[in-house]
Design an enzyme around this catalytic site. Sequence first.
Site, short mmCIF file in Angstrom:
data_model
loop_
_atom_site.label_atom_id
_atom_site.label_comp_id
_atom_site.label_asym_id
_atom_site.label_seq_id
_atom_site.Cartn_x
_atom_site.Cartn_y
_atom_site.Cartn_z
N TYR A 223 0.88 -1.17 0.00
CA TYR A 223 0.00 0.00 0.00
C TYR A 223 0.91 1.21 0.00
CZ TYR A 223 -4.30 -2.57 1.04
OH TYR A 223 -5.38 -3.40 0.97
N HIS A 256 -4.02 -2.63 -7.98
CA HIS A 256 -5.17 -3.39 -7.54
C HIS A 256 -6.32 -2.49 -7.12
CE1 HIS A 256 -7.47 -6.06 -4.99
NE2 HIS A 256 -7.04 -6.99 -5.80
N HIS A 257 -6.06 -1.55 -6.27
CA HIS A 257 -7.07 -0.52 -6.02
C HIS A 257 -6.41 0.76 -5.56
CE1 HIS A 257 -7.37 -1.78 -1.63
NE2 HIS A 257 -7.31 -0.48 -1.54
N HIS A 328 -2.84 0.43 -3.93
CA HIS A 328 -2.55 -0.95 -3.53
C HIS A 328 -1.96 -1.68 -4.73
CE1 HIS A 328 -4.36 -5.12 -2.25
NE2 HIS A 328 -3.06 -5.15 -2.42
N HIS A 407 -18.10 -2.25 2.78
CA HIS A 407 -16.77 -2.30 3.38
C HIS A 407 -16.70 -3.27 4.56
CE1 HIS A 407 -12.83 -0.81 4.60
NE2 HIS A 407 -13.29 -0.79 5.84
N HIS A 409 -13.32 -5.83 6.53
CA HIS A 409 -11.90 -6.18 6.42
C HIS A 409 -11.79 -7.60 5.86
CE1 HIS A 409 -10.57 -2.74 9.28
NE2 HIS A 409 -10.96 -2.34 8.10
N MET A 482 -14.96 -4.86 10.37
CA MET A 482 -15.90 -3.75 10.22
C MET A 482 -17.09 -4.25 9.41
SD MET A 482 -13.71 -0.37 9.34
CE MET A 482 -12.64 0.38 10.57
#
Length: 610
Positions: A223, A256-257, A328, A407, A409, A482
């Site tokens: 990241y 990736h993002h 990422h 969202h 994890h 989360m």
Amino acid sequence: MLLCCLGVLLLMQGPTLQFSLADNSLVATPDNEASAIPYFETVLDPNDKLHLYWTVDYDEQTVTFELRARVPDHDWIGIGFSDRGEITNADLCILWTDKKRKNRFQDAYTDETGFVSVDDHDDCHLLSMKRRGFISRFAWSRKFDTCDKQDYYIEDGTTHVVYAVGRGPIRRLDGINLSKERHGFQRVQLLKNVIPNPPFPEDTKTLTIHNNKVAVPNVETTYWCTLHRLPPNFEDKNHVIQYSSAIQEGSEGLVHHMEVFHCEVDAHKKLPFWNGPCTSPEKPKILEACKRVLAAWAMGALPFTYPEEAGLPIGGPSFSRYVMLEVHYNNPELKAGVIDSSGITLTYTPSLREHDAGVMELGLEYTNKMAIPPRQPDFALTGYCVAECTRVGFPAEGIVIFGSQLHTHLTGIKVYTKHIRGSEELPELNRDNHYSTHFQEIRRLKRKVRVYPGDSLLTTCHYCTSDRENITLGGFAISDEMCVNYVHYYPKMDLEVCKSSIDTKVLKSYFRYMKQYNDEETSGSKEVDENYKSIHWSQANADFLHHLYSNAPLSMQCNQSSGDRFPGFWYGTPKTEILYPLPLPKRRCPNIMCSSKNDNDEDADDNDVE
Ligand SMILES: *[C@@H]1O[C@H](CO)[C@@H](O)[C@H](O)[C@H]1NC(C)=O
Ligand SMILES: *[C@@H]1O[C@H](CO)[C@@H](O)[C@H](O)[C@H]1NC(C)=O
Ligand SMILES: *[C@@H]1O[C@H](CO)[C@@H](O)[C@H](O)[C@H]1NC(C)=O
């Protein structure tokens, strides 16, 4: 019709592209709205040897695919779907060459070890095919729901597209073990939104926030964070009306993002520069204020475009001009020496639109009061945005939700948000049955949803903790969990957080109970996390916790953007009851309906046979 004599008619933002299978070239034809069918594409493997194009026909409930493969021309190529990207229990269409050099195309599936069997019913409809040298191109169509138990059901949300390739020619497909062959997968939103984008005003500008020649580390996951300052024209308020990826050529398989975060600090505060790994201990602590999502992109995602009547406010005298770009990089092949300058392009205008768009958080509070026991293949938690909160927070005319970013994890596998009015369930706001933390797109909803004061929104996340030996607590760390749905809506209002957790008193009495009646080491003097960690997580205890969460009253976070709660009493809040649930969507499957019904059933002629 999708097909013409040459191949599949495809369109890319303007001119129509025609895929010519005869000479392996893309031909641009004049723009023609009538025949314009939007098409989508994605790379499948890190080297872009397999490139997938597709179109969606919602009337026919069919996806048409075209694959461009760069593999030797007698090799076989399997492409299909599986629940979470594994090559086991996958459903594939396989192009292969037999010993007489004849090309075949077959519907097949793999068992739980990756062993291939040919499907009893063929649902891979080949439309065109061309193989020459190292280039293969083939197009086929597939119904969303083939009603075949051996097939994958293509749904809204994330789809894991899997592929496998191997040497040919071969005698037959049965018996190939794909676990032993080269394979991989890509996550895409296959059933994309096809609503056309509104025109942009003439004073539209773009700004690309991008990395500056980052040497991508040769490790699987990086990241990378860089701090940027928006240019001076953001001293005035603008509306962002679209954002999109700006991937450097050659980095397509690697990025990736990406997300752009706004730094929530005073407009005049100077922030220290950063250009390095996001998790580096040297990253200045103050940069943790850069956490409010402005834009997000994940592999395969199209530009996110705001509806004509709204824009995301950015800039202005009290708006800090600092933003953080997070990229990422996914580098499973551990490539070294890659230099990357990818980023996100914001399209913005000073001509403000009718509404400011806002973002509201639904789901569970970020708290360790909610937990997921270990070794659970599917454990669900629900966060409530109750009627009492929407009643104080929403404008009288309600809000219009047009986008959603789900969202969790690492252990999240499925997420959805239900919409309740009174005690009646309305159509769901959003759902992803194959959710992955690695594919968190902000998605335009296929239909905008108006939510009125007094409505409730229930967000449920399913988690898989099969490979964990300890309890997983709610929290901020990537190993914590989360459950959030960031909804994008207008007009912007003061209510920013509408989330819940179990009522604190009830949780305390649960820990007391577990000590008294179950001999656990829980105690009134221990913190919540210690108490959870003190319990021996047998299946019975896990089931009991699930039962507790499903019945206990709530503590509510009904918060304004200032971070203060709305006035009200937000403890011991009863759960939203659904007396009239939404009927299950009807599948158009004659066999399935018959087998689950009595032969004499009078509804039998209801069956939607094609
Ligand atoms: C397929 O390959 C995997 C991985 O090598 C192996 O574990 C499995 O037993 C194989 N399946 C069969 C049916 O041979
Ligand atoms: C699980 O918890 C035990 C006891 O706290 C600890 O020793 C162990 O390292 C934990 N395991 C993992 C995988 O975190
Ligand atoms: C919501 O408000 C409460 C009370 O002011 C505060 O303790 C809590 O941190 C807030 N939560 C969020 C997410 O803003």
